[in-house]
Design a protein around this motif. Structure first.
Motif, PDB file in Angstrom:
ATOM      1  N   ARG A  38      30.557  39.052  33.149  1.00 29.31           N
ATOM      2  CA  ARG A  38      31.667  39.592  32.367  1.00 29.31           C
ATOM      3  C   ARG A  38      32.738  40.158  33.297  1.00 29.31           C
ATOM      4  NH1 ARG A  38      31.256  44.962  28.580  1.00 29.31           N
ATOM      5  NH2 ARG A  38      33.474  45.356  28.526  1.00 29.31           N
ATOM      6  N   GLU A  42      36.659  38.997  33.483  1.00 28.99           N
ATOM      7  CA  GLU A  42      37.721  39.953  33.182  1.00 28.99           C
ATOM      8  C   GLU A  42      38.654  40.123  34.382  1.00 28.99           C
ATOM      9  OE1 GLU A  42      35.583  43.352  31.719  1.00 28.99           O
ATOM     10  OE2 GLU A  42      35.562  42.563  29.675  1.00 28.99           O
ATOM     11  N   VAL A  45      41.000  37.188  34.336  1.00 28.15           N
ATOM     12  CA  VAL A  45      42.025  37.334  33.298  1.00 28.15           C
ATOM     13  C   VAL A  45      43.087  38.325  33.752  1.00 28.15           C
ATOM     14  CG1 VAL A  45      42.451  38.175  30.953  1.00 28.15           C
ATOM     15  CG2 VAL A  45      40.521  36.672  31.379  1.00 28.15           C
ATOM     16  N   GLU A  46      42.685  39.391  34.435  1.00 28.70           N
ATOM     17  CA  GLU A  46      43.629  40.411  34.911  1.00 28.70           C
ATOM     18  C   GLU A  46      44.676  39.824  35.855  1.00 28.70           C
ATOM     19  OE1 GLU A  46      44.220  43.691  34.247  1.00 28.70           O
ATOM     20  OE2 GLU A  46      42.861  43.332  32.554  1.00 28.70           O
ATOM     21  N   GLU A 108      32.731  40.532  24.804  1.00 33.86           N
ATOM     22  CA  GLU A 108      33.853  40.663  25.743  1.00 33.86           C
ATOM     23  C   GLU A 108      33.896  39.497  26.716  1.00 33.86           C
ATOM     24  OE1 GLU A 108      36.276  42.853  25.376  1.00 33.86           O
ATOM     25  OE2 GLU A 108      35.193  43.545  23.601  1.00 33.86           O
ATOM     26  N   LYS A 109      32.738  39.042  27.138  1.00 33.75           N
ATOM     27  CA  LYS A 109      32.667  37.886  28.029  1.00 33.75           C
ATOM     28  C   LYS A 109      33.172  36.630  27.319  1.00 33.75           C
ATOM     29  CE  LYS A 109      29.366  35.192  30.744  1.00 33.75           C
ATOM     30  NZ  LYS A 109      27.974  34.997  31.113  1.00 33.75           N
ATOM     31  N   ALA A 112      37.007  36.799  27.077  1.00 35.53           N
ATOM     32  CA  ALA A 112      37.640  36.514  28.368  1.00 35.53           C
ATOM     33  C   ALA A 112      37.555  35.026  28.698  1.00 35.53           C
ATOM     34  CB  ALA A 112      36.984  37.352  29.473  1.00 35.53           C
TER      35      ALA A 112
END
Length: 166
Positions: A38, A42, A45-46, A108-109, A112
């Motif tokens: 995860r 993330e 993605v950031e 959340e994973k 993303a």
């Protein structure tokens, strides 16, 4: 057949789109998302902040899928049991749709991964997404090399063994 016989539809099978190199690349990307953590997804993605407007087509949700096996690898299929899967689907402002399916409960994973899938489909961002995922590829390659080295250490080469007689 007489004139009163029911008319059935065409006997030809439905057509499906042919697999393309892009489909194979996308499958490889999906497999990479599934093996990533995860935090790794993330972080990738950031790198694209600020993100275009993200619309949740299917918010991350967990469910069950039936896992099938085959006797001897090619025998009759049988149901082994159920596995938990999390899925998500998003659409970016430009229209690209990203989807993800993750084994386990990982909302959340999954979100993303769906965002990265949508970003990857934009030709202008495809290389940037690949670059953002390079650390994941390096980690996985290192893990595979370690596992291969551990397996190699236990390998027995019967052609070089002696019988103990001098």
């Amino acid at each position: 057949m007489g004139p009163d016989a029911p008319v059935s539809g065409p006997k030809t099978p439905p057509s499906f789109p042919e697999a393309t190199d892009d489909n194979g690349e996308r499958q490889a990307m999906m497999a990479l998302y599934a093996r990533a953590t995860r935090a790794e997804l993330e972080a990738a993605v950031e790198r694209f902040s600020p993100l275009p407007q993200v619309r949740k087509l299917r918010p991350p949700e967990a469910g069950l899928v039936m896992v099938q096996g085959r006797t001897g690898g090619d025998g009759a299929p049988f149901n082994m049991g159920e596995a938990t899967v999390t899925r998500a689907a998003v659409q970016l402002e430009g229209g690209a749709t990203g989807v993800s399916y993750m084994l386990g409960r990982a909302p959340e994973k999954a979100k993303a991964a769906a965002i990265l899938d949508a970003l990857w489909q934009d030709p202008a961002l495809k290389l940037a997404v690949n670059d953002a995922l390079a650390p994941i590829r390096l980690r996985l390659a290192a893990e595979e090399a370690t596992a291969a080295a551990e397996a190699e250490a236990t390998k027995v080469n019967f052609f070089t063994m002696t019988r103990g007689e001098d």
